[in-house]
Design an enzyme around this catalytic site. Structure first.
Site, short mmCIF file in Angstrom:
data_model
loop_
_atom_site.label_atom_id
_atom_site.label_comp_id
_atom_site.label_asym_id
_atom_site.label_seq_id
_atom_site.Cartn_x
_atom_site.Cartn_y
_atom_site.Cartn_z
N GLU A 197 8.29 -16.42 13.02
CA GLU A 197 9.58 -16.74 12.42
C GLU A 197 9.32 -17.27 11.01
O GLU A 197 8.50 -18.17 10.85
CB GLU A 197 10.31 -17.80 13.25
N ARG A 417 -1.31 -21.10 25.60
CA ARG A 417 -1.03 -21.70 24.31
C ARG A 417 -2.17 -22.63 23.93
O ARG A 417 -2.79 -23.25 24.80
CB ARG A 417 0.28 -22.49 24.39
N LYS A 427 6.65 -28.01 14.05
CA LYS A 427 7.01 -27.86 12.63
C LYS A 427 7.83 -29.06 12.16
O LYS A 427 7.67 -29.53 11.03
CB LYS A 427 7.81 -26.58 12.42
#
Length: 769
Positions: A197, A417, A427
């Site tokens: 993204e 992950r 973020k």
């Protein structure tokens, strides 16, 4: 077509040559089977069981060049080496190989051949030989051996074997999952995609996904798409697309093409309409909190059974972005009470009136990731979608979308992950550190961003090896940083040039009696074990500098070794009233034996005329947070490490002026460093951790033994353990409140005397009164 190499993870000796060749050529996948009694290669209808034949066959299939006349001798050597037990015979064989490799990169020709793999496998399989290589008596052989072991393909074999052993593979089916391969993959047809993204910088977690996607695309001679998932105009900006592509280039990851989800907005909208017309989606204006509650409790929305006409009417209002339209969203009609909550009528379209950074104001409605991703994967020809296993609950949702619209199916491949201790990947939290001025930007060496870890000195080679080694694992754990930095050390150690730097703090001038009357310059290798690294100039003079830490440790008349020079004897030492050493005199004693001295020290000639020293700053860093793993309800402000940057002003030898920004070096006795550039005339170097405990331990509260968060934060206390003093009560004297009943000591209350037979004479204890 790739073959299958079947073997037991418990095979002894382990067929290293066969497995490494299979991985290097990509001509056979590894199938670990505990029932296997030997090693078997099935390739193009033939079955081989002898390791030497397997290696030759795979090398030929993989197109490795070879010289049969010389190769046969190495295959014979590899067969006899494991049977040799006499130490002199083993040493003779290693000496011969070391001599042969002194001026050669590989055993035969200029590339890796079957000869290299068969001999490497024979050495790797012998604990005794590997131990001898670590003695550094065979530098050329060790360099060759380490190079083959450091290759991605070899590291993958080592990682897959460890995984197979730990999981105790019981059958071919179980074992097949340990071969790092894709389900139903066909060579030349595999298409993977990496869908970031464009709302921030890539971090180490994204690096794993990007590298695995590229690895599989290359492994199957397929393609990889870099697709920007730009379905949310609130977060996304063009500048992030540019930085993500730059970050991928830093990782040496390059897609075959770059696309955007926004390229498919027209088709996605048509599929949204189709879902409504098929009765598989409906419009809903339930408030967000109520919708969340109803989904959790398995309660159907009041609009779930609205007519197709009503749903289309509401979708049209959403498309216009009208006041009425922004109240609504479109939900997939999957299930109300499925045990998998991801299947409970998820939102697939919502309204957003902000302009999109690529399509402007054309659209007022945008698809969600969960709706767009499977559709665009299918449209773009993706064969295998790699997703972290946090998405596992949403995999059935992904497949439902494809089936509902009758699209081409896509295989999903899950991987774990990546999480590290003391590391933030959120973020939002990383943004807070940047906005608060606690770091200098997104490329700060304390940050887990791709830019940050590269600036800290982590190499792409080490990162790729680490990611591939983690590849088959499904475990969700917070990893220590040590194994990653240890891999990095293996990559940089053979090629990092060696220089010297001395801390300026209370630096000590030393007079060397017997030293040169005028400064002399000699040429020395930058790396004693790898002459290819180049040469440097070292200045020798009678006036040198050494560090205070070394000087204060010297005894009177002690003989020490001045590295790259020889021995010297400490004749006098001048100290001030604070005990700081201010001057030393030494006699040069070049006939002294450096093997007999305890202290080998670095030094620099004091600057004179053309022979200058360079001002340097050595930087080291701590973790940004004091807690290993932040929980969801933890406030990051409560766990900020007070001091995370440490600066040491130093003198460095003038050879460092040749360095370019980003060059990795070793300051001997100070560790590995990466050159970060020149600031106000000072050469700045960032310390690279080497994986040892001391280099990766948190430095927070190191003096007090307490990990102290920032002002006003919560305290996570770590008490230091003090050494017992002579007057301290013993553990047995310390009263302890307990509900346990008292039990008599097994040996009674008196002192237990243990008689020992010895021929030594008896001595009275010095502490007895």
């Amino acid at each position: 077509m790739a073959g299958v190499l079947t073997l037991s993870p418990a095979a002894a000796p382990f067929p290293w040559a066969a497995t490494a060749t299979a991985s290097y050529t990509g001509k056979a996948t590894l199938n670990f089977d505990t029932a296997a009694t030997g090693v078997t290669l099935e390739l193009e209808g033939s079955k081989l069981t002898a390791e030497d034949e397997i290696v030759q066959t795979l090398a030929k299939a993989g197109g490795l060049s070879d010289d049969s006349a010389k190769t046969s001798a190495y295959f014979a050597l590899a067969k006899t080496l494991p049977t040799v037990t006499a130490f002199p015979e083993i040493t003779a064989a290693l000496d011969s190989l070391d001599d042969h490799l002194a001026y050669r990169t590989f055993l035969v020709g200029h590339d890796i051949t079957a000869a290299d793999w068969i001999v490497w496998g024979a050495l790797k399989g012998s604990v005794k030989i590997v131990g001898l290589l670590k003695n550094n008596k065979h530098p050329h052989l060790l360099r060759w051996f380490s190079h083959l072991e450091s290759l991605e393909s070899t590291q993958l074999v080592i990682a897959s074997l460890a995984e197979a052993k730990s999981a105790k593979a019981r059958s071919n089916k179980t074992a097949a999952s340990f071969a790092l391969g894709l389900q139903n993959a066909k060579e030349g047809e595999v298409v993977t995609r990496f869908p970031p993204e464009p709302s921030g910088y890539l971090h180490i977690g994204h690096a794993k996904a990007a590298m695995l996607n590229q690895y599989f695309a290359k492994m199957y001679k397929g393609k990889m798409i870099i697709r920007f998932d730009d379905t949310n105009p609130t977060k996304e900006r063009t500048e992030f697309e540019e930085t993500i592509l730059e970050d991928l280039a830093l990782l040496d990851v390059h897609g075959d093409k770059v696309t955007h989800t926004s390229d498919y907005f027209d088709q996605l909208y048509e599929y949204g309409l189709q879902m409504i017309k098929l009765g598989k989606a409906y419009a809903d204006d339930t408030p967000q909190e109520q919708m969340r509650h109803e989904r959790m409790e398995g309660i159907a929305s009041k609009h779930r059974d609205d007519s197709v006409e009503d749903n289309l009417k509401h979708f049209e209002e959403m498309t216009k972005g009208s006041e009425e339209g922004i109240r609504w969203c479109i939900r997939a009609k999957m299930s109300v009470d499925n045990p998998n909550k991801a299947m409970r009528d998820p939102v697939i379209y919502r309204t957003n009136l902000l302009p999109h950074h690529r399509t402007g104001s054309k659209w007022k409605v945008y698809p969600t990731y969960d709706f767009a991703c499977p559709i665009v994967d299918s449209l773009e020809g993706v064969t295998h979608a790699l997703r972290t296993n946090e998405y596992r609950d949403r995999n059935p949702q992904y497949q439902w979308m494809i089936e509902a619209l009758n699209l081409r199916p896509v295989h999903i491949w899950d991987f774990s992950r990546l999480n590290f201790i003391y590391t933030l990947l959120s973020k939002r939290k990383l943004h807070w550190f940047v906005d608060s001025g606690l770091v200098r930007g997104w490329d700060d060496p304390r940050f887990p961003t791709v830019r940050g870890i590269r600036r800290r000195g982590l190499t792409v080679e080490a990162l790729r090896q680490f990611m591939l080694a983690q590849g088959p694992s499904q475990a969700i754990v917070s990893l220590e940083w040590d194994s990653l930095w240890s891999m990095n050390k293996k990559v940089i150690d053979p090629i990092a040039p060696r220089f010297w730097a001395l801390s300026k703090a209370n630096i000590v001038p030393v007079t060397i009696k017997g030293g040169p009357a005028e400064p002399e310059v000699k040429t020395l290798p930058k790396h004693k074990k790898n002459p290819d690294v180049g040469e440097k100039k070292t200045v020798y003079s009678s006036q040198i500098f050494i560090e205070q830490e070394d000087a204060i440790s010297f005894d009177d008349q002690e003989e020490v070794t001045l590295m790259d020079w020889g021995n010297a004897i400490v004749r006098s030492k001048t100290t001030n009233e604070s005990g700081i050493v201010t001057a030393i005199e030494m006699d040069l004693h070049l006939e002294g034996d450096f093997r007999k001295t305890k202290k080998k020290i670095t030094w620099l000639s004091q600057p004179t005329g053309p022979h200058t020293l360079v001002d340097a700053t050595l930087l080291d860093y701590d973790y940004l947070i004091t807690k290993k793993k932040l929980e969801e309800n933890d406030d990051v402000k409560d766990f900020v490490t007070p001091v995370t940057e440490f600066r040491d002003e130093a003198y460095a030898d003038a050879n460092i002026k040749e360095l370019k920004k980003g060059d990795i070096i070793q300051f001997e006795r100070k560790g590995y460093h990466i050159f970060d550039g020149v600031v106000d005339g000072r050469y700045e170097f960032i310390h690279i951790p080497d994986g040892r405990a001391a280099s990766i331990a948190s430095k927070a509260g190191v003096q007090t033994g307490t990990a102290t968060p920032a002002e006003g934060g919560k305290k996570e206390s770590k008490k230091a353990v003090a050494a017992p003093s002579a007057s301290a009560p013993s553990a047995s004297d310390t009263p302890v409140e307990t509900k346990m009943y008292k039990v008599r000591k097994v040996y009674g209350e008196g002192e237990v005397v243990t008689p020992v037979e010895t021929k030594m004479y008896k001595m009275k204890n010095v502490y007895d009164a």
